[in-house]
Scaffold this motif. Structure first.
Motif, PDB file in Angstrom:
ATOM      1  N   THR A   1      42.014  44.522  26.133  1.00 18.18           N
ATOM      2  CA  THR A   1      41.027  43.644  26.458  1.00 18.18           C
ATOM      3  C   THR A   1      40.464  43.878  27.560  1.00 18.18           C
ATOM      4  OG1 THR A   1      42.160  41.882  25.053  1.00 18.18           O
ATOM      5  CG2 THR A   1      40.398  41.077  26.495  1.00 18.18           C
ATOM      6  N   ASP A   2      38.967  43.961  27.800  1.00 12.80           N
ATOM      7  CA  ASP A   2      38.588  44.048  29.367  1.00 12.80           C
ATOM      8  C   ASP A   2      37.244  43.152  29.224  1.00 12.80           C
ATOM      9  OD1 ASP A   2      37.518  44.896  31.678  1.00 12.80           O
ATOM     10  OD2 ASP A   2      37.855  47.204  31.284  1.00 12.80           O
ATOM     11  N   ILE A   3      37.793  42.075  29.647  1.00 11.11           N
ATOM     12  CA  ILE A   3      36.456  40.710  29.765  1.00 11.11           C
ATOM     13  C   ILE A   3      35.590  41.291  30.876  1.00 11.11           C
ATOM     14  CG2 ILE A   3      36.236  38.456  30.049  1.00 11.11           C
ATOM     15  CD1 ILE A   3      38.934  37.917  29.325  1.00 11.11           C
ATOM     16  N   ASN A   4      36.119  41.609  31.941  1.00  9.67           N
ATOM     17  CA  ASN A   4      35.253  42.145  33.140  1.00  9.67           C
ATOM     18  C   ASN A   4      34.238  42.925  32.586  1.00  9.67           C
ATOM     19  OD1 ASN A   4      34.336  42.345  35.860  1.00  9.67           O
ATOM     20  ND2 ASN A   4      35.170  44.290  35.861  1.00  9.67           N
ATOM     21  N   ARG A   5      34.564  44.221  31.971  1.00 11.09           N
ATOM     22  CA  ARG A   5      33.584  45.004  31.610  1.00 11.09           C
ATOM     23  C   ARG A   5      32.635  44.689  30.471  1.00 11.09           C
ATOM     24  NH1 ARG A   5      35.196  50.806  29.242  1.00 11.09           N
ATOM     25  NH2 ARG A   5      35.738  51.328  31.506  1.00 11.09           N
ATOM     26  N   ALA A   6      33.150  43.806  29.597  1.00 14.35           N
ATOM     27  CA  ALA A   6      32.103  43.172  28.627  1.00 14.35           C
ATOM     28  C   ALA A   6      31.045  42.308  29.373  1.00 14.35           C
ATOM     29  CB  ALA A   6      32.751  42.130  27.731  1.00 14.35           C
ATOM     30  N   LEU A   7      31.682  41.294  30.326  1.00 17.20           N
ATOM     31  CA  LEU A   7      30.527  40.386  30.901  1.00 17.20           C
ATOM     32  C   LEU A   7      29.713  41.257  31.793  1.00 17.20           C
ATOM     33  CD1 LEU A   7      32.789  37.487  32.127  1.00 17.20           C
ATOM     34  CD2 LEU A   7      31.338  37.721  30.266  1.00 17.20           C
ATOM     35  N   ALA A   8      30.085  42.491  32.498  1.00 17.89           N
ATOM     36  CA  ALA A   8      29.351  43.294  33.155  1.00 17.89           C
ATOM     37  C   ALA A   8      27.888  43.715  32.176  1.00 17.89           C
ATOM     38  CB  ALA A   8      29.844  44.437  33.779  1.00 17.89           C
TER      39      ALA A   8
ATOM     40  N   SER B   1      37.075  34.233  23.887  1.00 26.09           N
ATOM     41  CA  SER B   1      38.219  34.964  24.203  1.00 26.09           C
ATOM     42  C   SER B   1      39.549  34.076  24.611  1.00 26.09           C
ATOM     43  CB  SER B   1      37.835  35.717  25.399  1.00 26.09           C
ATOM     44  OG  SER B   1      39.029  36.465  25.824  1.00 26.09           O
ATOM     45  N   ASP B   2      40.765  34.516  24.313  1.00 23.36           N
ATOM     46  CA  ASP B   2      41.825  33.683  24.720  1.00 23.36           C
ATOM     47  C   ASP B   2      42.233  34.158  26.109  1.00 23.36           C
ATOM     48  OD1 ASP B   2      42.684  36.423  24.576  1.00 23.36           O
ATOM     49  OD2 ASP B   2      43.884  36.180  22.695  1.00 23.36           O
ATOM     50  N   LEU B   3      40.956  34.824  27.055  1.00 26.51           N
ATOM     51  CA  LEU B   3      41.328  35.029  28.301  1.00 26.51           C
ATOM     52  C   LEU B   3      42.336  35.859  28.765  1.00 26.51           C
ATOM     53  CD1 LEU B   3      40.027  31.535  29.923  1.00 26.51           C
ATOM     54  CD2 LEU B   3      38.768  33.628  29.157  1.00 26.51           C
ATOM     55  N   TYR B   4      43.177  36.762  28.073  1.00 26.32           N
ATOM     56  CA  TYR B   4      44.233  37.629  28.317  1.00 26.32           C
ATOM     57  C   TYR B   4      43.592  38.755  28.871  1.00 26.32           C
ATOM     58  CZ  TYR B   4      47.601  34.544  26.322  1.00 26.32           C
ATOM     59  OH  TYR B   4      48.653  33.431  26.103  1.00 26.32           O
ATOM     60  N   GLU B   5      43.364  38.968  30.181  1.00 26.82           N
ATOM     61  CA  GLU B   5      42.409  40.019  30.656  1.00 26.82           C
ATOM     62  C   GLU B   5      43.261  41.097  31.213  1.00 26.82           C
ATOM     63  OE1 GLU B   5      39.966  41.374  30.748  1.00 26.82           O
ATOM     64  OE2 GLU B   5      38.771  41.226  32.854  1.00 26.82           O
ATOM     65  N   GLY B   6      42.870  42.283  30.454  1.00 20.53           N
ATOM     66  CA  GLY B   6      43.340  43.494  30.767  1.00 20.53           C
ATOM     67  C   GLY B   6      42.562  44.336  31.852  1.00 20.53           C
ATOM     68  N   GLY B   7      41.242  43.926  32.305  1.00 21.02           N
ATOM     69  CA  GLY B   7      40.651  44.576  33.323  1.00 21.02           C
ATOM     70  C   GLY B   7      40.972  43.856  34.667  1.00 21.02           C
ATOM     71  N   ILE B   8      39.594  43.716  35.472  1.00 22.16           N
ATOM     72  CA  ILE B   8      39.874  43.429  37.059  1.00 22.16           C
ATOM     73  C   ILE B   8      39.595  41.872  36.973  1.00 22.16           C
ATOM     74  CG2 ILE B   8      38.962  43.873  39.057  1.00 22.16           C
ATOM     75  CD1 ILE B   8      38.175  46.462  38.310  1.00 22.16           C
ATOM     76  N   ARG B   9      40.646  41.151  37.027  1.00 23.11           N
ATOM     77  CA  ARG B   9      40.353  39.703  37.201  1.00 23.11           C
ATOM     78  C   ARG B   9      39.545  38.949  37.957  1.00 23.11           C
ATOM     79  NH1 ARG B   9      42.440  35.226  40.029  1.00 23.11           N
ATOM     80  NH2 ARG B   9      43.017  33.324  38.692  1.00 23.11           N
ATOM     81  N   ASP B  10      39.480  39.343  39.340  1.00 26.13           N
ATOM     82  CA  ASP B  10      38.947  38.974  40.189  1.00 26.13           C
ATOM     83  C   ASP B  10      37.267  39.273  40.110  1.00 26.13           C
ATOM     84  OD1 ASP B  10      40.758  37.734  41.722  1.00 26.13           O
ATOM     85  OD2 ASP B  10      41.227  39.517  43.183  1.00 26.13           O
ATOM     86  N   GLU B  11      37.142  40.633  39.652  1.00 23.81           N
ATOM     87  CA  GLU B  11      35.727  40.711  39.271  1.00 23.81           C
ATOM     88  C   GLU B  11      35.176  39.973  38.116  1.00 23.81           C
ATOM     89  OE1 GLU B  11      33.592  43.012  40.880  1.00 23.81           O
ATOM     90  OE2 GLU B  11      35.096  43.151  42.351  1.00 23.81           O
ATOM     91  N   MET B  12      35.831  39.901  37.129  1.00 29.47           N
ATOM     92  CA  MET B  12      35.586  38.917  35.969  1.00 29.47           C
ATOM     93  C   MET B  12      35.100  37.675  36.521  1.00 29.47           C
ATOM     94  SD  MET B  12      37.932  37.407  33.019  1.00 29.47           S
ATOM     95  CE  MET B  12      38.536  36.125  33.926  1.00 29.47           C
TER      96      MET B  12
ATOM     97  N   LEU C   1      34.824  29.843  25.353  1.00 33.64           N
ATOM     98  CA  LEU C   1      35.481  29.333  24.303  1.00 33.64           C
ATOM     99  C   LEU C   1      36.960  29.952  23.971  1.00 33.64           C
ATOM    100  CD1 LEU C   1      32.668  28.409  21.727  1.00 33.64           C
ATOM    101  CD2 LEU C   1      33.507  26.958  23.196  1.00 33.64           C
ATOM    102  N   LEU C   2      38.088  29.439  24.204  1.00 33.59           N
ATOM    103  CA  LEU C   2      39.106  29.870  23.768  1.00 33.59           C
ATOM    104  C   LEU C   2      39.589  30.503  22.297  1.00 33.59           C
ATOM    105  CD1 LEU C   2      41.458  27.436  25.818  1.00 33.59           C
ATOM    106  CD2 LEU C   2      40.501  29.702  26.655  1.00 33.59           C
ATOM    107  N   ALA C   3      38.830  29.810  21.600  1.00 32.69           N
ATOM    108  CA  ALA C   3      38.869  30.197  20.131  1.00 32.69           C
ATOM    109  C   ALA C   3      37.628  29.371  19.487  1.00 32.69           C
ATOM    110  CB  ALA C   3      39.988  29.657  19.421  1.00 32.69           C
TER     111      ALA C   3
ATOM    112  N   ASP D   1      45.508  32.335  28.279  1.00 27.99           N
ATOM    113  CA  ASP D   1      45.980  32.504  29.530  1.00 27.99           C
ATOM    114  C   ASP D   1      45.389  31.255  30.573  1.00 27.99           C
ATOM    115  OD1 ASP D   1      45.887  33.235  32.331  1.00 27.99           O
ATOM    116  OD2 ASP D   1      46.178  35.164  31.667  1.00 27.99           O
ATOM    117  N   ARG D   2      46.320  30.507  30.532  1.00 28.52           N
ATOM    118  CA  ARG D   2      46.145  29.242  31.466  1.00 28.52           C
ATOM    119  C   ARG D   2      45.616  29.268  32.792  1.00 28.52           C
ATOM    120  NH1 ARG D   2      47.832  24.861  28.588  1.00 28.52           N
ATOM    121  NH2 ARG D   2      49.099  25.288  26.612  1.00 28.52           N
ATOM    122  N   GLU D   3      46.132  30.625  33.446  1.00 33.09           N
ATOM    123  CA  GLU D   3      45.770  30.874  34.743  1.00 33.09           C
ATOM    124  C   GLU D   3      44.155  31.053  34.882  1.00 33.09           C
ATOM    125  OE1 GLU D   3      46.809  33.848  38.486  1.00 33.09           O
ATOM    126  OE2 GLU D   3      48.257  33.719  36.856  1.00 33.09           O
TER     127      GLU D   3
END
Length: 389
Positions: A282-289, A307-318, A335-337, A347-349
């Motif tokens: 998962t790379d949410i940051n890349r998708a949002l970019a 997304s369930d927000l389990y980010e494998g990309g760059i959190r701060d950039e996201m 939406l988490l689901a 990912d609660r954080e």
């Protein structure tokens, strides 16, 4: 007394079916006829004995085996003895508990199953290894489910969003010929002056002159990791419904560690679904970019991240991207689901970080989704369900 006895026997019968007939079940109830057949179907999945007979004292184990004929026969049995909703649960349990996914690659098996959202998710996860002889049958199964979902969801979605678009299009400073006098009078009744027998229109409401043009841009950004299978199915159906509305320009983007724009496939949600690749990172940051790069009218854009927000990309950039989109006027929905599966793992954080930016993340059922989108279009608070527990 007879009624009490009958009630006791019925309770023992039900407990016998639940407990599976081990010597320790304590019911002393013997099943016959259809009850025995139902018990056999349940035992094959949830607790059939090892070979050796009722008195062998052997451990309980699943009893379907990997034989396609046995499974096909069992699928026919459970459709005979149980309602559709129960059949779908048992099929899902068989796939998960007994590892029967490979059998779904056989056309004969696919024709025997009761199709639902979860089965579609399983088929999509097998898409890469599916032989050509099976793909046509698989598409037919997926199309059947998609058509059922569209029939259930499309009318209400269109009606709800059409109302929201109409309300968002009304302007507060219309030209004289564009004033909607009925709504203007109703909105200003509190300003009625009885001595002059007139209403003072402090706020004018217009019809909105862009009735035939695109009023809102919607970007659906969908996490296609394996845990999001049901959400991908529902989001694809909703994407097709939104794309059918002239007043909404819809873009559909799916992602794992890569980003794929499936907007050109939106006229057929089955094509969208077979364009996804469930599983992977998962790379949410890349998708949002990517989504951010496609926004041309931020004040009239709604971005929906599923997304369930389990980010494998760059959190701060996201998080910076979400903040930048919101600052530019984009309505951002997380939406988490998007499913009927209940409270998801997430990912609660990251959810808390989004909430701090004014973008609370929550799970959404398909029935609630039209209301969520209507609120986003009208720029009013989202109808967030209680996620306690």
């Amino acid at each position: 007394m007879s009624g009490t006895q009958d009630g006791t026997e019925e309770r023992l019968r039900r407990w016998r079916l639940v407990l599976g007939g081990d010597g320790a079940d304590g019911t002393g109830c013997e099943l016959r006829g259809q009850d025995a057949a139902m018990d056999g179907a349940l035992s094959a999945l949830y607790g059939g004995r090892r070979p050796g007979g009722a008195g062998d004292g052997g451990a309980r184990t699943a009893g379907l085996g990997a034989s396609a004929p046995n499974v096909a026969r069992w699928l026919g049995d459970i459709r005979t003895y149980f309602p559709t909703s129960v059949v779908q649960v048992m099929q899902r349990d068989a796939i998960e508990r007994l590892g029967l996914s490979a059998l779904l690659l056989e056309p004969e098996m696919l024709e025997a199953v009761e199709a639902d959202v979860h089965l579609v998710g399983t088929l999509l996860s097998l898409n890469k290894v599916m032989p050509e002889t099976t793909k046509e049958t698989a598409r037919a199964v997926v199309r059947k489910v998609v058509e059922q979902l569209e029939k259930r969801l499309s009318s209400r979605t269109r009606a709800t969003l059409t109302g929201a678009l109409d309300r968002s299009a009304r302007v507060s400073r219309p030209r004289h010929r564009d004033i909607d006098w009925d709504r203007t009078i109703r909105a200003n009744l509190k300003n009625y002056l009885p001595e002059y027998r007139t209403v003072v229109p402090e706020r004018l409401i217009g019809y909105g002159r862009a009735a035939q043009s695109v009023k809102k841009d919607v970007v659906l950004c969908i996490d296609q990791s394996g845990s999001m299978a049901a959400s991908v199915v529902y989001a694809s159906v909703f994407g097709a419904v939104l794309a059918s509305m002239r007043a909404i320009a819809t873009r559909l983007v799916v992602f794992d560690t890569a980003v794929v724009d499936l907007t050109d496939e939106l006229d057929d949600p089955v094509d969208v679904l077979f364009g996804t690749q469930l599983g992977g990172g998962t790379d949410i940051n890349r998708a949002l970019a990517y989504c951010q790069s496609q926004i041309t009218r931020p004040a009239d854009t709604v971005v929906v991240l599923i997304s369930d927000l389990y980010e494998g990309g760059i959190r701060d950039e996201m998080l910076k991207r979400v903040a930048a989109m919101k600052a530019s006027g984009v309505q951002f929905v997380a939406l988490l689901a998007l499913s009927d599966e209940g409270a998801p793992a997430y990912d609660r954080e990251h959810a808390a970080a989004l909430a701090a930016l004014g973008a609370p993340a929550f799970a959404c059922t398909p029935d609630l989704f039209p209301e969520v989108m209507a609120a986003a279009i009208e720029k009013r608070p989202l109808p967030i369900p209680d996620m306690a527990g």
